[in-house]
Design an enzyme around this catalytic site. Structure first.
Site, PDB file in Angstrom:
ATOM      1  CG  ASP A 248      41.950  36.981  43.006  1.00  0.00           C
ATOM      2  OD1 ASP A 248      42.121  35.932  42.347  1.00  0.00           O
ATOM      3  OD2 ASP A 248      42.700  37.303  43.946  1.00  0.00           O
TER       4      ASP A 248
ATOM      5  CG  HIS B  50      43.805  37.571  38.995  1.00  0.00           C
ATOM      6  ND1 HIS B  50      44.434  37.350  40.194  1.00  0.00           N
ATOM      7  CD2 HIS B  50      43.919  38.903  38.765  1.00  0.00           C
ATOM      8  CE1 HIS B  50      44.898  38.503  40.664  1.00  0.00           C
ATOM      9  NE2 HIS B  50      44.594  39.451  39.818  1.00  0.00           N
TER      10      HIS B  50
END
Ligand SMILES: *[C@@H]1O[C@H](CO)[C@@H](O)[C@H](O)[C@H]1NC(C)=O
Ligand SMILES: *[C@@H]1O[C@H](CO)[C@@H](O)[C@H](O)[C@H]1NC(C)=O
Ligand SMILES: *[C@@H]1O[C@H](CO)[C@@H](O)[C@H](O)[C@H]1NC(C)=O
Ligand SMILES: *[C@@H]1O[C@H](CO)[C@@H](O)[C@H](O)[C@H]1NC(C)=O
Ligand SMILES: *[C@@H]1O[C@H](CO)[C@@H](O)[C@H](O)[C@H]1NC(C)=O
Ligand SMILES: *[C@@H]1O[C@H](CO)[C@@H](O)[C@H](O)[C@H]1NC(C)=O
Length: 398
Positions: A216, A239
């Protein structure tokens, strides 16, 4: 100027290191019953209690051996500066149902704290990622964060590794003056919700020379993040580096004073991102500066997204009311894995203000290695531009 700042930062580090380590009394967990391969939560909390009561600086030492560790909370206030030095590998119970709290190793209410050593906090997250249904189930139980730093001041975190956390790796909440130097964070690119370092309601946070590979956001900065400096961080997979999401709740604190410089972001979904929810309450995010960043195969290298709405049901909702201002994006270059390399999608009700963009050189590189010009999308923002602009900034609404 830059040199002066880095000398200042270095001397502060040395000062903190000195406070925590010079002549520190050592509290070795093996003296408290820790056995190689065994479970050490009792030994660690007993060693911590004694160290915390010491009137001169102290260090709890965990030798270079593998241990298992059940969830622990290590709490201050302590009588003097205190450190934990980890050389071995600590393994969490793999089964998330064994956790009653939202953290595996939790440090709370400490001033002058140092966490150091080349050891590893292994969250053994694979089972938790498999069971995680939080995307679909609103009442799901959030799995624990590997390491929580709650309400600490004047803290140094150096060299440690966080591996395979069940959820966020590191969470910084309510802290002042926390410096991370040379930390490593690793988890598979498809592990769920394993943000690297999340910072909320905290000020004076410096992160330098980190390597973050996770599933993430490498770094995420929530509401109340103030004076956060990120330098020489290598991010990806993951991310990217995110401010937000902001505007989900009422009474969120402002985000202010974020600098991200000299970072490399590779093979990530996003590069540098600011995101706020549609239909949000009033809020602000300002003084955010992103400079000298290399992007390699990044999905959305530069993105301000004020239409954030993961459920996809927001078309009839009012725009975000989080005001974004004083943003600079400077010397950002490399490759984008999507055509739109720059997306500044600001709110219709509170347009972005004082945004500066320059020396951008981003090229689209497709899955087969084909190269083409990238493009951009700007709404409700009139950026001041300078230097090279690849892509040029196109405005759809003016
Ligand atoms: C210690 O843990 C590491 C990492 O999980 C593993 O590779 C190593 O084999 C373990 N060593 C011992 C002696 O169990
Ligand atoms: C940290 O600093 C804040 C602000 O000065 C203070 O309110 C708080 O008590 C301090 N916490 C600790 C653990 O020293
Ligand atoms: C944070 O560091 C600054 C500069 O060293 C210092 O003035 C301030 O008191 C520190 N904050 C806390 C809460 O200790
Ligand atoms: C963080 O880094 C900045 C810039 O180098 C420096 O001004 C600041 O004092 C540092 N803060 C801490 C807590 O070390
Ligand atoms: C940051 O990168 C710039 C440009 O690549 C370089 O000139 C500068 O020395 C770097 N600064 C630091 C502190 O590494
Ligand atoms: C932009 O990047 C491309 C590809 O790396 C390079 O060929 C070109 O010279 C760069 N342009 C500028 C103005 O830096």
């Amino acid at each position: 100027m830059e040199l002066k700042l880095s000398i200042m930062a270095t001397s502060l580090l040395l000062m903190l290191a000195h406070v925590a380590n010079a002549d520190a009394a050592i509290f070795d967990v093996t003296k408290y019953g820790a056995k190689a391969g065994g479970e050490i939560s009792k030994a660690l909390t007993s060693a911590w209690k004694d160290a915390c009561a010491s009137t001169s600086s102290s260090t709890v030492s965990i030798p270079a051996v593998n241990y298992t560790l059940s969830p622990v909370v290590l709490q201050g206030p302590c009588k003097a500066a205190i450190g934990v030095h980890v050389q071995g590998t600590l393994k969490a119970p793999a089964d998330p149902s064994q956790f009653k709290t939202d953290g595996w190793v939790v440090f709370q209410y400490i001033d002058q704290f140092t966490l150091s050593g080349t050891g590893t906090f292994d969250g053994q997250g694979a089972m938790a990622w498999k069971q995680n249904d939080c995307a679909k189930n609103k009442n799901c139980r959030t799995p624990p964060t590997n390491i929580r730093f709650d309400f600490l001041n004047n803290t140094l975190i150096r060299d440690i590794t966080s591996k395979d956390s069940k959820q966020f790796h590191i969470n910084v909440l309510g802290c002042n003056n926390v410096t991370f130097v040379h930390v490593t964070i690793t988890a598979p690119g498809d592990s769920i919700n394993t943000d690297g370092i999340h910072i909320g309601r905290a000020s004076g946070i410096n992160i330098t020379d980190a390597l973050i590979q996770t599933g993430d956001d490498c770094l995420s900065i929530g509401d109340g993040g103030r004076q956060i400096h990120v330098e020489r961080v290598t991010c990806g997979p993951g991310h990217g580096i995110s401010v937000g999401s902001l505007g989900k709740y009422k009474n969120e604190e402002p985000v202010v004073g974020i600098t991200v410089t000299n970072c490399t972001i590779s093979n990530t979904m996003n590069g540098v991102r600011v995101k706020t929810w549609r239909a949000s309450p009033v809020g602000t995010a300002s003084d955010m500066h992103f400079e000298n960043i290399v992007m390699e195969n990044v999905g959305n290298p530069i993105i301000i997204d004020q239409e954030y709405c993961p459920s996809g049901n927001c078309n009839n909702q009012p725009p975000s009311q989080v005001k974004i201002s004083r943003v600079s994006l400077k010397n950002i270059r490399g490759t984008s894995s999507t055509r739109i390399a720059v997306k500044l999608d600001c709110s219709k009700s509170v347009p972005c203000e004082n945004v500066e963009v320059g020396d951008i050189n981003l090229t689209y590189k497709g899955p087969g290695g084909e190269v083409a010009a990238a493009t951009s999308e700007c709404e409700n923002v009139k950026p001041k531009t300078f230097g090279t602009l690849n892509p040029k900034l196109f405005s759809s609404s003016g």
